[in-house]
Design an enzyme around this catalytic site. Structure first.
Site, PDB file in Angstrom:
ATOM      1  N   SER A   1       0.806  -1.062  -0.109  1.00  0.00           N
ATOM      2  CA  SER A   1      -0.039  -0.075   0.063  1.00  0.00           C
ATOM      3  C   SER A   1       0.960   1.210   0.068  1.00  0.00           C
ATOM      4  O   SER A   1       1.509   1.522  -1.041  1.00  0.00           O
ATOM      5  CB  SER A   1      -0.881   0.025   1.252  1.00  0.00           C
ATOM      6  OG  SER A   1      -2.136   0.867   1.079  1.00  0.00           O
TER       7      SER A   1
ATOM      8  N   ASP B   1      -9.839  -5.404  -4.200  1.00  0.00           N
ATOM      9  CA  ASP B   1      -9.310  -4.393  -3.392  1.00  0.00           C
ATOM     10  C   ASP B   1     -10.018  -3.252  -3.493  1.00  0.00           C
ATOM     11  O   ASP B   1     -10.261  -2.841  -4.660  1.00  0.00           O
ATOM     12  CB  ASP B   1      -7.862  -4.297  -3.860  1.00  0.00           C
ATOM     13  CG  ASP B   1      -7.033  -3.287  -2.836  1.00  0.00           C
ATOM     14  OD1 ASP B   1      -7.570  -2.547  -2.283  1.00  0.00           O
ATOM     15  OD2 ASP B   1      -5.835  -3.455  -2.906  1.00  0.00           O
TER      16      ASP B   1
ATOM     17  N   HIS C   1      -7.440  -5.695   0.264  1.00  0.00           N
ATOM     18  CA  HIS C   1      -6.307  -5.000   0.219  1.00  0.00           C
ATOM     19  C   HIS C   1      -5.061  -5.487   0.983  1.00  0.00           C
ATOM     20  O   HIS C   1      -3.971  -5.080   0.962  1.00  0.00           O
ATOM     21  CB  HIS C   1      -6.710  -3.429   0.751  1.00  0.00           C
ATOM     22  CG  HIS C   1      -5.714  -2.642   0.664  1.00  0.00           C
ATOM     23  ND1 HIS C   1      -4.995  -2.130  -0.411  1.00  0.00           N
ATOM     24  CD2 HIS C   1      -4.798  -1.904   1.870  1.00  0.00           C
ATOM     25  CE1 HIS C   1      -4.083  -1.314  -0.076  1.00  0.00           C
ATOM     26  NE2 HIS C   1      -4.092  -1.161   0.944  1.00  0.00           N
TER      27      HIS C   1
END
Length: 262
Positions: A81, A207, A235
């Protein structure tokens, strides 16, 4: 300021960079297997976990300057991320220092816009920014819930994230605010064709934060990238689907074994 780094395992160096509001303890039990194949450098990002907040760290470049001393020459970097965006920035700045990149549920541009459909709606980030000023603990909890939405193992993954959230201490609110600014402003798309490092891009099919289209575009623009979609994942595919992610990471690291960075 020295960041907190846990070093464990044996093999070639692999630096792990976590996402917004979390810490190096978030990676979960799959590290027990990974440490048999690599020497892990598990970083708490500035203002997160056990790392202090250097006040000059206000953008992605500042984060890269703070983290770079923790990255051994010839290391591979695994970023999730926001940590993946940071890995890209490190590769942009220091291409000869790194061996390879593993980019987990990440993107070159977090927010959607007229020329980028593969991002989060700006209004959603606005809500998080407003909520951070009102009740940062609730805002972080809501962010965790969004990370697992759509995952076939959503409840179990959310429980794991929540159970580990404060295990290294609470994040600095200044770091949280700065992280949202980074997510709002960073745009690495123009740099991607010049990042000529072997790269594995792992995306979750469902996601909601970094859609799989962002991963496909990221892999398409990087000169030496492989794209892997983890089906029915959200995610945090390394938590929800650890076996599938480990197989990809192991194979990638074996193909790009340690050596002098080039």
């Amino acid at each position: 300021m020295t960041l907190h780094v846990e070093i464990r395992g044996r093999g070639a160096d692999l630096v792990l960079l976590h996402g917004w509001a979390l810490h190096g303890g978030i990676w979960g039990p799959w590290l027990d297997e990974l440490e048999g194949h690599a020497r892990l450098h598990i970083v708490d990002l500035p203002g997160h976990g056990r790392s202090g907040w250097p006040v000059e760290t206000r953008d992605l470049a500042g984060l890269a300057r703070a983290v770079f001393p923790c990255v051994p020459r010839g290391a591979a970097v695994l970023g999730w991320s926001l940590g993946g965006m940071l890995a890209l920035e490190l590769a942009r700045r220091h291409p000869r220092h790194l061996r390879a990149l593993i980019l987990m549920a990440t993107t070159p541009k977090f927010l959607a816009g007229p020329d980028w459909e593969h991002g989060l709606a700006p209004a959603v980030l606005d809500e998080f920014t407003h909520g951070l000023a009102q009740d940062y603990r609730r805002t972080v909890q809501n962010f965790l819930a969004l990370q697992t939405r759509g995952d076939e193992h959503a409840l179990a993954t959310l429980r794991m994230l929540r159970s580990k959230l404060a295990s290294h201490g609470e994040p600095d609110e200044r770091a949280l605010a700065a992280g949202l600014v980074v997510l709002r402003n960073a745009d690495l798309r123009d740099a991607l064709p010049r990042i000529a490092l072997p790269a594995l891009v792992v995306a979750g099919e469902h996601d909601r934060l970094t859609p799989p289209g962002a991963g496909r575009e990221l892999a398409a623009q990087l000169p030496m990238a492989r794209y892997r979609l983890i089906e029915r994942s959200g995610h945090a595919p390394f938590l929800s689907h650890p076996d599938a992610v480990l197989a990809e990471v192991h194979g990638f690291l074996a193909r790009h074994a340690a050596g002098d960075a080039s």
